[in-house]
Design an enzyme around this catalytic site. Structure first.
Site, PDB file in Angstrom:
ATOM      1  N   CYS A 115      47.959 -67.355 154.467  1.00 18.99           N
ATOM      2  CA  CYS A 115      46.733 -67.138 153.557  1.00 18.99           C
ATOM      3  C   CYS A 115      46.080 -66.136 154.166  1.00 18.99           C
ATOM      4  O   CYS A 115      44.514 -66.144 153.992  1.00 18.99           O
ATOM      5  CB  CYS A 115      45.970 -68.404 153.197  1.00 18.99           C
ATOM      6  N   ASP A 150      50.157 -66.609 150.044  1.00 17.14           N
ATOM      7  CA  ASP A 150      49.220 -66.126 149.221  1.00 17.14           C
ATOM      8  C   ASP A 150      48.781 -64.507 149.392  1.00 17.14           C
ATOM      9  O   ASP A 150      48.442 -64.059 148.348  1.00 17.14           O
ATOM     10  CB  ASP A 150      47.990 -66.733 149.684  1.00 17.14           C
ATOM     11  N   GLY A 208      43.079 -66.947 147.697  1.00 16.44           N
ATOM     12  CA  GLY A 208      42.211 -67.739 148.587  1.00 16.44           C
ATOM     13  C   GLY A 208      40.964 -67.827 148.371  1.00 16.44           C
ATOM     14  O   GLY A 208      40.313 -68.802 148.773  1.00 16.44           O
ATOM     15  N   HIS A 242      47.284 -63.880 145.837  1.00 19.62           N
ATOM     16  CA  HIS A 242      45.830 -63.719 146.669  1.00 19.62           C
ATOM     17  C   HIS A 242      44.776 -64.434 145.961  1.00 19.62           C
ATOM     18  O   HIS A 242      43.866 -63.954 145.579  1.00 19.62           O
ATOM     19  CB  HIS A 242      45.595 -62.091 146.777  1.00 19.62           C
ATOM     20  N   LYS A 273      37.042 -68.507 162.041  1.00 21.36           N
ATOM     21  CA  LYS A 273      36.037 -69.283 160.993  1.00 21.36           C
ATOM     22  C   LYS A 273      37.136 -70.193 160.229  1.00 21.36           C
ATOM     23  O   LYS A 273      36.973 -71.383 160.103  1.00 21.36           O
ATOM     24  CB  LYS A 273      35.284 -68.338 160.131  1.00 21.36           C
ATOM     25  N   ILE A 274      38.007 -69.690 159.505  1.00 22.56           N
ATOM     26  CA  ILE A 274      39.023 -70.339 158.630  1.00 22.56           C
ATOM     27  C   ILE A 274      39.851 -71.250 159.378  1.00 22.56           C
ATOM     28  O   ILE A 274      40.144 -72.563 159.021  1.00 22.56           O
ATOM     29  CB  ILE A 274      39.818 -69.171 157.901  1.00 22.56           C
ATOM     30  N   GLU A 298      50.868 -55.534 147.640  1.00 19.21           N
ATOM     31  CA  GLU A 298      50.173 -56.461 146.419  1.00 19.21           C
ATOM     32  C   GLU A 298      49.717 -55.235 145.371  1.00 19.21           C
ATOM     33  O   GLU A 298      49.298 -54.396 145.669  1.00 19.21           O
ATOM     34  CB  GLU A 298      48.961 -57.045 147.011  1.00 19.21           C
ATOM     35  N   ARG A 354      46.805 -62.195 155.901  1.00 20.32           N
ATOM     36  CA  ARG A 354      47.135 -60.870 155.358  1.00 20.32           C
ATOM     37  C   ARG A 354      48.639 -60.842 155.368  1.00 20.32           C
ATOM     38  O   ARG A 354      49.314 -60.963 156.008  1.00 20.32           O
ATOM     39  CB  ARG A 354      46.458 -60.061 156.397  1.00 20.32           C
TER      40      ARG A 354
HETATM   41  N1  NAD Z   1      43.853 -64.919 151.136  1.00 12.89           N
HETATM   42  C1  NAD Z   1      42.461 -64.830 150.704  1.00 12.89           C
HETATM   43  O1  NAD Z   1      41.873 -64.728 149.987  1.00 12.89           O
HETATM   44  C2  NAD Z   1      41.518 -64.704 152.241  1.00 12.89           C
HETATM   45  C3  NAD Z   1      40.314 -65.159 152.031  1.00 12.89           C
HETATM   46  C4  NAD Z   1      39.474 -65.060 153.228  1.00 12.89           C
HETATM   47  C5  NAD Z   1      39.990 -64.496 154.484  1.00 12.89           C
HETATM   48  N2  NAD Z   1      41.110 -63.958 154.319  1.00 12.89           N
HETATM   49  C6  NAD Z   1      41.932 -63.460 155.719  1.00 12.89           C
HETATM   50  O2  NAD Z   1      41.832 -64.810 156.761  1.00 12.89           O
HETATM   51  C7  NAD Z   1      41.952 -64.053 158.149  1.00 12.89           C
HETATM   52  C8  NAD Z   1      41.149 -64.956 158.961  1.00 12.89           C
HETATM   53  O3  NAD Z   1      39.691 -64.827 158.470  1.00 12.89           O
HETATM   54  P1  NAD Z   1      38.628 -65.423 159.312  1.00 12.89           P
HETATM   55  O4  NAD Z   1      37.356 -65.271 158.378  1.00 12.89           O
HETATM   56  O5  NAD Z   1      39.067 -66.864 159.955  1.00 12.89           O
HETATM   57  O6  NAD Z   1      38.428 -64.425 160.570  1.00 12.89           O
HETATM   58  P2  NAD Z   1      37.677 -64.779 162.058  1.00 12.89           P
HETATM   59  O7  NAD Z   1      37.518 -63.229 162.264  1.00 12.89           O
HETATM   60  O8  NAD Z   1      36.641 -65.542 162.043  1.00 12.89           O
HETATM   61  O9  NAD Z   1      39.026 -65.436 163.038  1.00 12.89           O
HETATM   62  C9  NAD Z   1      40.319 -64.534 163.168  1.00 12.89           C
HETATM   63  C10 NAD Z   1      40.890 -65.235 164.291  1.00 12.89           C
HETATM   64  O10 NAD Z   1      41.851 -64.711 164.829  1.00 12.89           O
HETATM   65  C11 NAD Z   1      41.904 -64.582 166.443  1.00 12.89           C
HETATM   66  N3  NAD Z   1      42.891 -63.397 166.708  1.00 12.89           N
HETATM   67  C12 NAD Z   1      42.788 -61.983 166.467  1.00 12.89           C
HETATM   68  N4  NAD Z   1      44.026 -61.522 166.902  1.00 12.89           N
HETATM   69  C13 NAD Z   1      44.872 -62.508 167.258  1.00 12.89           C
HETATM   70  C14 NAD Z   1      46.055 -62.399 167.831  1.00 12.89           C
HETATM   71  N5  NAD Z   1      46.635 -61.605 168.025  1.00 12.89           N
HETATM   72  N6  NAD Z   1      46.472 -63.653 167.806  1.00 12.89           N
HETATM   73  C15 NAD Z   1      45.975 -64.819 167.595  1.00 12.89           C
HETATM   74  N7  NAD Z   1      44.648 -65.035 167.154  1.00 12.89           N
HETATM   75  C16 NAD Z   1      44.138 -63.622 166.919  1.00 12.89           C
HETATM   76  C17 NAD Z   1      40.222 -63.963 166.515  1.00 12.89           C
HETATM   77  O11 NAD Z   1      40.188 -64.253 167.859  1.00 12.89           O
HETATM   78  C18 NAD Z   1      39.740 -64.839 165.598  1.00 12.89           C
HETATM   79  O12 NAD Z   1      39.378 -65.900 166.279  1.00 12.89           O
HETATM   80  C19 NAD Z   1      41.840 -62.789 158.108  1.00 12.89           C
HETATM   81  O13 NAD Z   1      42.969 -62.086 158.031  1.00 12.89           O
HETATM   82  C20 NAD Z   1      41.294 -62.653 156.673  1.00 12.89           C
HETATM   83  O14 NAD Z   1      41.273 -61.392 155.967  1.00 12.89           O
HETATM   84  C21 NAD Z   1      42.254 -63.913 153.549  1.00 12.89           C
HETATM   85  O1  3PG Z   2      39.217 -60.544 152.315  1.00 19.61           O
HETATM   86  C1  3PG Z   2      38.902 -61.499 151.628  1.00 19.61           C
HETATM   87  O2  3PG Z   2      37.830 -61.618 151.119  1.00 19.61           O
HETATM   88  C2  3PG Z   2      39.899 -62.065 150.748  1.00 19.61           C
HETATM   89  O3  3PG Z   2      41.342 -61.483 150.999  1.00 19.61           O
HETATM   90  C3  3PG Z   2      39.784 -62.178 149.224  1.00 19.61           C
HETATM   91  O4  3PG Z   2      39.993 -61.112 148.465  1.00 19.61           O
HETATM   92  P1  3PG Z   2      39.365 -60.971 146.954  1.00 19.61           P
HETATM   93  O5  3PG Z   2      37.922 -60.844 146.947  1.00 19.61           O
HETATM   94  O6  3PG Z   2      40.083 -59.741 146.357  1.00 19.61           O
HETATM   95  O7  3PG Z   2      39.883 -62.237 146.148  1.00 19.61           O
END
Ligand code: NAD
Ligand code: 3PG
Length: 526
Positions: free
Chosen positions: A228, A254, A280, A278, A149-150, A259, A230
């Site tokens: 951004c 991020d 994001g 953190h 998604k992201i 943490e 994990r």
């Molecule tokens: N910084 C923040 O505050 C924040 C906020 C939201 C999400 N996140 C993190 O962002 C990341 C992505 O989130 P998302 O919602 O896009 O998830 P998502 O599940 O939609 O996408 C993750 C993608 O990674 C792929 N994937 C899995 N293992 C893999 C590998 N070994 N190599 C390459 N690709 C691989 C999957 O096929 C999938 O398409 C997650 O780790 C989530 O926890 C962080």
């Molecule tokens: O997994 C998540 O949704 C993000 O890492 C955001 O975490 P937070 O809600 O603590 O900002």
């Protein structure tokens, strides 16, 4: 009236929804001990990433029905312990997608134009334009690791800025990547060719330290990396080395191995590094989205309705759920197992309900199988609600069949997965009403309970081979908990299934495949 404890800062819009059906207590900054003490009084708990819901919290949570994570990651919740206690864990898989994607893009641009340092210099009453000459992202290569998604949103926006997108995601089809205007490449090519690299993958045993010294060595000296996703996907010590020796040009983080970030030499690196705490998901819009999404689910569950984004149980009527629960566990385990055996990208899954199971409602079993199959790729982001959609989006063809005539066991489930690296099939049953048993792997009969770490070999049935594998594992200090061999004919092909106490150390699988008579070896973590 039920009681909800809100232990992290949550947008008021969510609290208002909870207040329709419950007494809401907002108590942020509780110590772990205070949380354990408070939790027995509550029916629901609403959190972000700040609260650690450990097994001790779950054990004390005598009347808790639901844990709502206003965000995506449930790394801070002991989901296994919650599931055992029958506590539903829900999240908001999409509420903060745009926020996280925009933060990654902001990090990339800030790094290119030295914005944080330049800002600090003007605020310190200096006017030094030369020191902050930047670089453009236009016509540069952006390597996106994880096109979910992201990652997809980052790719779309970056393309509009004139960037060329190289993507690595072994679980995404070429067609999907092409739709997004990305070229799917292998990881080495992505490392070598990218001017910017942005990570959008879950942290799993496969992605931990994916960006290590060897990976950093392959990158351009002008490369800039953004995380951004994990903490722990980047080896922070190796990153420090690479930045201080000029092996790469910059990094924007991020998320961190620990943490809040403790002592860290990354802080010494000046304008080549940007560190945010953190942030994001921290936009007004995302916080409203996740608060409403999760509060509505908590309200529904407290009213006895199913949750739409449950991480650990399907949204089914409680009586149906009770009956099917062991088979859902079986389906999830077999899906996860066959997905790992197949490796790479799965193109087709066949799910066959056999014997008495053929008379059951197949939908939740199919969903549970797909959830298991996608767990390795998507972790907590796949749930019973979105598993079918996720499978469809990944181009996985699902074939569902029934065969009531199979009489080997009262009821059994057969799952096969065909993918880019071949086809594998497993069958399993429920023993004594609740215990999962794997009874067949690739047409070799066995009878083993699934365990956390397993090793499978395909080999020639000949004297000495079991001993050799045992000694090899012993020499790597790997403890074998149990072992079983399955074969169709004497001295023909056979499979060996070993339960081991810990994950296999690096390199050992290769050593196993070198043993004379071993045709293949697979390691699986369930
Ligand atoms: N910084 C923040 O505050 C924040 C906020 C939201 C999400 N996140 C993190 O962002 C990341 C992505 O989130 P998302 O919602 O896009 O998830 P998502 O599940 O939609 O996408 C993750 C993608 O990674 C792929 N994937 C899995 N293992 C893999 C590998 N070994 N190599 C390459 N690709 C691989 C999957 O096929 C999938 O398409 C997650 O780790 C989530 O926890 C962080
Ligand atoms: O997994 C998540 O949704 C993000 O890492 C955001 O975490 P937070 O809600 O603590 O900002």
């Amino acid at each position: 009236m039920p009681k909800v404890l809100v232990s992290d800062p949550i947008d008021q819009s969510g609290l208002d929804i909870l207040a329709q059906v419950a007494q809401v207590d907002v108590k942020t900054k509780l110590t772990p001990e205070e949380l354990v003490q408070a939790i027995p009084n509550y029916d629901a708990l609403m959190i972000r990433s700040g609260t650690k819901v450990t097994s001790a919290v779950i054990e004390a949570a005598s009347q808790l029905k639901i844990i709502g994570r206003a965000g995506v990651g449930v790394d801070n919740v002991d989901v296994v312990a919650a599931t055992r206690r029958g506590i539903v864990v829900v999240n908001s898989p999409e509420g903060n997608t745009i926020a996280a994607a925009e933060h990654a893009l902001a990090m990339m641009l800030s790094l290119s134009r030295n914005i944080p340092e330049a800002d600090q210099s003007v605020k310190a009453s200096t006017w030094n334009r030369k020191a902050f000459t930047g670089v453009e992202v236009y016509k540069k290569n952006l390597g996106v690791v994880g096109l979910g998604k992201i990652g997809s949103h980052v790719a779309t926006v970056a393309r509009a800025m004139g960037m060329t997108i190289l993507a690595y995601d072994p679980f995404i089809s070429k067609e999907r990547a092409a739709e997004l205007g990305c070229s799917l490449v292998d990881l080495d090519m992505l490392f070598q060719e990218s001017d910017y690299i942005t990570l959008h993958i879950p942290k799993t045993s496969e992605t931990a330290h994916l960006i290590n010294a060897a990976a950093l060595d392959k990158m351009k000296p002008t490369a800039r990396i953004v995380n951004c996703a994990r903490g722990g996907i980047i080896d922070e010590a190796a990153l420090y080395e690479a930045l201080s020796n000029g092996k790469i040009a910059g990094a924007a983080l991020d998320v961190y191995e620990e943490e809040p970030l403790g002592e860290s030499s990354l802080r010494e690196l000046g304008k080549s590094v940007i560190l945010t705490p953190h942030l994001g998901a921290s936009t007004a819009e995302a916080q409203v989205n996740v608060a409403i999404d999760v509060a509505e689910q908590i309200r529904d569950v407290l009213l006895g309705l199913p949750a739409r984004s449950a991480v650990n149980i399907p949204g089914l009527r409680p009586d149906v759920l009770e009956k099917l629960r062991p088979y859902l566990q079986l389906a999830e385990t077999l899906g996860n197992l066959v997905g790992q055996l197949a490796g790479g990208r799965v193109e087709q899954v066949q799910i066959r309900l056999q014997g008495e199971l053929a008379n059951q409602d197949s939908k939740p079993i199919v969903i549970a199988t797909l959830k298991g199959l996608l767990t390795n790729a998507l972790r907590e982001r796949v749930n019973y609600v979105n598993a079918s959609i996720e499978a469809k989006e990944r181009g996985i063809k699902v074939i569902e069949t029934r065969d009531a005539s199979v009489k080997d066991f009262t009821g059994s489930l057969y799952v096969s997965a065909k993918g880019s690296l071949g086809e594998h099939a497993v069958t399993g049953i429920i023993l004594g009403g609740s215990e999962v048993r794997i009874t067949d792997i690739n047409q070799f009969p066995i009878n083993v309970p699934p365990t956390k770490y397993m090793l499978f070999t395909l080999h020639r049935d000949m004297p000495g081979i079991i001993g050799k594998i045992g000694s090899l594992l012993g020499s790597f200090n790997v403890n074998i908990a149990s072992m079983q061999v399955g074969r169709q004919i004497v001295r023909g092909d056979a499979i060996m299934v070993l339960s081991i106490d810990d994950p296999l150390p690096d390199g050992i699988l290769e050593e196993i495949t070198k043993v004379s008579g071993i045709r293949d070896a697979y390691t699986v973590a369930l």
